[in-house]
Design an enzyme around this catalytic site. Structure first.
Site, PDB file in Angstrom:
ATOM      1  N   LYS A  89      48.784  33.278 144.587  1.00 19.83           N
ATOM      2  CA  LYS A  89      49.182  34.379 145.460  1.00 19.83           C
ATOM      3  C   LYS A  89      49.282  33.847 146.887  1.00 19.83           C
ATOM      4  O   LYS A  89      48.368  33.178 147.360  1.00 19.83           O
ATOM      5  CB  LYS A  89      48.127  35.492 145.351  1.00 19.83           C
ATOM      6  N   GLU A  91      40.815  53.063 136.088  1.00 24.29           N
ATOM      7  CA  GLU A  91      40.293  54.329 136.595  1.00 24.29           C
ATOM      8  C   GLU A  91      39.625  55.143 135.498  1.00 24.29           C
ATOM      9  O   GLU A  91      38.629  55.843 135.742  1.00 24.29           O
ATOM     10  CB  GLU A  91      41.419  55.152 137.237  1.00 24.29           C
ATOM     11  N   ARG A 131      45.085  58.930 136.819  1.00 25.05           N
ATOM     12  CA  ARG A 131      44.846  58.177 135.593  1.00 25.05           C
ATOM     13  C   ARG A 131      43.595  58.650 134.849  1.00 25.05           C
ATOM     14  O   ARG A 131      43.457  58.419 133.655  1.00 25.05           O
ATOM     15  CB  ARG A 131      44.645  56.684 135.927  1.00 25.05           C
TER      16      ARG A 131
END
Lengths: 578, 578
Positions: free
Chosen positions: B238, B323, B351
């Site tokens: 990243k 979640e 969610r």
């Protein structure tokens, strides 16, 4: 077996006083008891039979309830109930005066975490285990999850988190190859539970024969004494010990009363159900529209898709207990021009709320949601009532939300849903449909148009779905008392038929709304929003479920208690006018 | 590099006309472009930098958009946007006149499936692949998911279903060891992606270096030519290629404008955010209450829990992008006496709707939900607005739902939530808080009590959360015009302060409600429900978001367009009275 060994077991501590050699006898007696209970009152049957030895073994090996056993779903816990002081109650299970068909913390200290939906047990157990660690409590925590329940994504999330934390959490993987129906999934194909579990950082043990207590008990003892996250893979046979259920574990997942010898069951006579009406309507629509495919989340029977599949066997997807994936998968199908119909119970579609918003509605994709078991469901109780769908769905921009009053409206609304090219939710209740005559063909209805079923000058009752019949009966009764009441079948909760509602409101002093849903944010609330800008000298009374979870019991009694039955509607009109 | 190779690429077909040897040059130019765009306008940065070679390779190997690339989330797709005709637009990204920061079907035929929430891509891709099979289309479908996104349970559900179906679906597993923050999970520890994937019945290939096009391109070609469900494991860094971002990929996940040389950023001066106010209040409450622990779903920075963790490092759980699990895990902690606070953005808490109902509220467990980014969020747009929470939460029996008007009310409401022992949701918006002075200690407020901020005889404005300031300013302006308007901070959407609302309603002819939420089923709707039984000669006007998804853009402009700003409130009062 001379003496019934269950009679001596008021509590698992009594079980633990028995020598290990006595356990097979206890298991045999427990199985006999479950068969007898099932034969008398029915219920979730085959799962509990398959978990008899596991139940006995767990309560013997672990110091329950100080040690925590977290059962998943609850379909397999009749034996657990029998061993934890609720044996006698099982004969009244799911009745208002009996225990829940699932797990409830308020029912027993042995139900350490409630359940009714699948896949929650590992998450809950990890929470209990972390709490024990923080509080310095030496207790052990065990989740018991079926291979079916473990297709739920949250079970994966929990295993992955357990592998990360390294907590002392224990998982029993009760592998019977089944959800309600035969289990689906790549994992069910490869059978490589060990590979999955180890990749997620848990220790794997097993597999062990879950009906052989001489193997199972030592395996459970090893699990008890393990540290770090550990999973024991147990193989069981759903329906074990009752030959008709072993031969057809899917058919015997849940049952009505039956004759023990031979397993003859009463059969499902009586009015056709909403489920059958849905399945048949969908099959007719699919006959003429090749774009239609259907999706179930591990409930081909409950949703009627097994029936649909008899006519269109290649057009059904069973995605597992995976509502989130099922909805986004449907969105993918719809993005390429198909017309998927997701047949998911109202209460289980809650799992996919975000996917409905983010993947379907935001992209305006033509996915139809068929929400069976919407409204109060009776005996299955608060984990299974579908009483939030109007609130959570009507907030979503662009989504159409409808409910039929009978089978004929159902087939037309389903045709509307498939035809209109928009995201569309159709809710219908559990149980017998009114038995309306069907038009020869399902035909699309205008979007957002209700139907005035009778005129009236004193008041109007505006109802949705199953409540329309209640409204009609109330209007009949009020007419006998000289009160003239219009009845409107709103048909759509969204978009509401503003013109019709305004017409009705201008013609009367009182509007009463009736719905099979919580009042907060529900259909009545939508009617209030609609009427507000133009109302004058109008009263509106909204009937529906109050701000509480409704216990298990008889559905008609639930309607009465929540003030939604004919008496309540009549009373509401009289009081509103008086 | 003499000529800018990107200038020749209007569309991926232009890229595919280049020889393979040209791809590293294209990648270098694309990276330079992304750095330049990031420096100028900021945005999601490090993820896109890490996916540069992957993006070039995918569009070169696959025949896009006939072949479908389904990107997960969208954080990594700035390069994809640049290669698919949106290069110039990137300089206006997230502005109303520029492209979305995420993926949108309406924006480009190359965005074959929209995204913004994580973990949806494999489900969508499987739907696209099955549709292609049914329709006889020979196209290929590839999902590109990060190892962070793959902690979402629905990604597991989708892999499991793919392994079951055996469809020709391809998955690129972009493994950079990060979600926004460093990735969590047992899988991240073991690194055994192959074991997981094979257990689920998919073919595994890799790992391959995702920055070495000479290795990546052949691997993608093999993936392209595979049949059955296949996964290619690609390792990337990243932030790759921009040293400051490589050194701190978490800090550079998203950024404001910066200087390319050295990476100096403007820094977050200005008013403290709601997020910081929440984190500091929680830290103060946790100082005195050892039961408090905090949970984030892979967003320690966005939720402020990284800040909280500086004071209480052992009291934060990062559960991954999970979640559902996070909420049920919290319920497990609460069942043993802890007081967990789930800090999850409003849009992502969608969610876990079912888990809030089934695992928290039904069991009446004291879990607090801190919903950051509630309301309209501006530039992140429709996937990120938190504008449904009042509707989906207030339907849930027994749940308390509140929203503070400033930081001081926030700290007191948070203390109320933790103290009261009930399920409690607290929503607050994105961005700068008003800068209110803080009382020395967070102190519990009475449940369900609002506050009348000013009296008035002509009308009343009843507002919630951030809208309270709008109401006050509108009342000021109306006072200048001789109209006397009361202002009420309702504080709670549930339970509403019925007494106060009735008082206010009886004292005036008009009530105007204002909320940062859709009108359907929202706060105004709750006020209508509350006032209905006793109202007489009262008009109510509800201001909020209409039945549409609000595009990305400036938040203040969004408030204006939805008719919720001060002008709109003033107008609504004047019209309502006139």
């Amino acid at each position: 077996m001379g003496v019934d060994p269950l009679r001596e077991i008021e509590d698992p501590s009594d079980l633990r006083r028995l020598p290990r050699e006595a356990l097979p006898g206890v298991a045999a007696a427990l199985r006999e008891e479950l068969v007898s209970v099932g034969a008398e009152v029915g219920g979730h049957f085959a799962g509990s039979l398959g978990a008899v030895e596991l139940t006995v073994g767990l309560h013997w090996v672990f110091d329950t309830p100080r040690d925590r056993i977290v059962w998943d779903v609850g379909h397999q816990t009749y034996g657990h109930k029998a061993l934890t002081g609720r044996r006698e109650g099982l004969r009244r299970i799911k009745r208002a005066d009996g225990p829940s068909g699932f797990l409830r913390r308020v029912e027993s200290p042995h139900d350490v975490f409630g359940a009714g939906h699948a896949g929650t047990s590992i998450s809950a157990a990890l929470g209990l285990a972390e709490a024990a660690r923080r509080l310095g409590e030496p207790r052990r925590v065990v989740a018991v999850i079926g291979d079916g329940g473990a297709t739920a994504g949250m079970a994966f999330e929990a295993l992955n988190h357990a592998g990360h934390l390294g907590s002392d959490v224990r998982v029993v993987w009760n592998d019977n190859g089944m959800a309600i129906a035969p289990n689906v999934g790549g994992l069910a194909r490869t059978g490589d539970v060990a590979g999955l579990v180890r990749a997620l950082g848990l220790a794997y043990r097993g597999p062990v024969d879950g009906h052989d207590l001489s193997a199972l008990v030592p395996a459970l003892q090893q699990l008890r004494d393990a540290s770090g996250p550990s999973l024991l893979h147990v193989r069981t046979r759903k329906g074990c010990g009752y030959p008709p259920a072993e031969a057809d574990p899917f058919g015997w997942h849940a049952t009505g009363p039956f004759e023990v010898a031979g397993g003859t069951r009463g059969g499902g006579a009586g009015a056709p159900s909403w489920t059958v009406a849905f399945a048949d309507a969908l099959a007719r629509i699919a006959d003429r529209d090749p774009r239609v495919v259907a999706i179930t989340a591990a409930m081909p029977d409950g949703t009627g898709l097994d029936r649909f599949a008899r006519r269109h066997p290649k057009r059904v997807y069973d995605v597992g207990i995976a509502e989130q994936h099922g909805v986004t998968f449907a969105a993918g199908l719809a993005a390429e021009g198909l017309r998927p119909v997701c047949a998911i119970y109202s209460t289980f579609l809650q799992r996919a709320f975000d996917q409905i918003v983010h993947d379907v509605a935001l992209q305006d994709l033509p996915v139809t949601f068929a929400l069976d078991r919407a409204g109060l469901v009776g005996g299955d109780g608060p984990t299974h009532h579908g009483v939030f769908d109007l609130a959570y769905l009507r907030a979503i921009p662009g989504l159409v939300v409808a409910a039929p009053r009978d089978e004929n409206e159902l087939q037309h609304l389903l045709a509307t849903a498939v035809d209109c090219g928009r995201p569309f939710a159709l809710r219908f209740p559990r149980g017998a449909a009114p038995g309306a005559a069907l038009d020869p063909e399902p035909k699309p209805l205008p979007l957002g148009r209700g139907e005035r079923l009778r005129a009236g000058s004193d008041a109007a009752i505006v109802a949705l779905g199953k409540a329309v019949d209640v409204a009609r009966e109330a209007a009949d009764r009020l007419a006998c008392r000289g009160i003239s009441v219009a009845v409107v079948d709103a048909r759509y909760a969204k978009p509401l038929d503003h013109e019709l509602l305004w017409d009705v409101a201008e013609a009367s002093r009182l509007v009463v709304t009736v719905e099979d849903h919580v009042r907060a944010g529900g259909f009545g609330s939508a009617v209030l929003e609609c009427l507000e800008p133009r109302r004058r000298n109008l009263r509106v009374r909204c009937l529906g479920i109050g701000d509480r979870f409704v216990d298990h019991g008889d559905a008609a009694e639930q309607w009465r208690a929540e003030g939604m039955d004919v008496d309540a509607v009549v009373r509401s009109v009289e009081e509103g006018l008086g």
